[in-house]
Design a protein around this motif. Sequence first.
Motif, short mmCIF file in Angstrom:
data_model
loop_
_atom_site.label_atom_id
_atom_site.label_comp_id
_atom_site.label_asym_id
_atom_site.label_seq_id
_atom_site.Cartn_x
_atom_site.Cartn_y
_atom_site.Cartn_z
N GLN A 37 0.85 -1.19 0.00
CA GLN A 37 0.00 0.00 0.00
C GLN A 37 0.88 1.24 0.00
O GLN A 37 1.52 1.55 1.00
N LEU A 41 -2.23 7.47 -0.74
CA LEU A 41 -3.38 7.08 -1.56
C LEU A 41 -4.56 7.99 -1.25
O LEU A 41 -4.75 8.39 -0.10
N GLN A 43 -8.26 9.09 -0.24
CA GLN A 43 -9.17 8.48 0.73
C GLN A 43 -10.58 8.99 0.53
O GLN A 43 -10.79 10.13 0.12
N TRP A 56 -10.01 3.48 1.17
CA TRP A 56 -9.28 3.83 -0.05
C TRP A 56 -10.04 3.42 -1.30
O TRP A 56 -10.40 2.26 -1.49
#
Length: 74
Positions: A37, A41, A43, A56
């Motif tokens: 991961q 990233l 959200q 995510w």
Amino acid sequence: MYTTRKSYTPFVGPFDPCPPVRVKTYETPPQLYMGFQPCGLPQFQPKEALRHGTLWPALFAPYTNPYEQGGNRE
């Protein structure tokens, strides 16, 4: 093209009592294709994350019915 839906053709025996399903499909979760991961990233907002079941968007994969899209059965 990348897809989480996979398909295969099962063995159809000559003496099967039911009509054969020539192509069977199944879905694989998106985390299988993400080795780790990465940081940063995007959200979902908390309320949206609860509705989707994950924080995510990269790990969100809704179930799609293959029979509504024209069907994979013969």
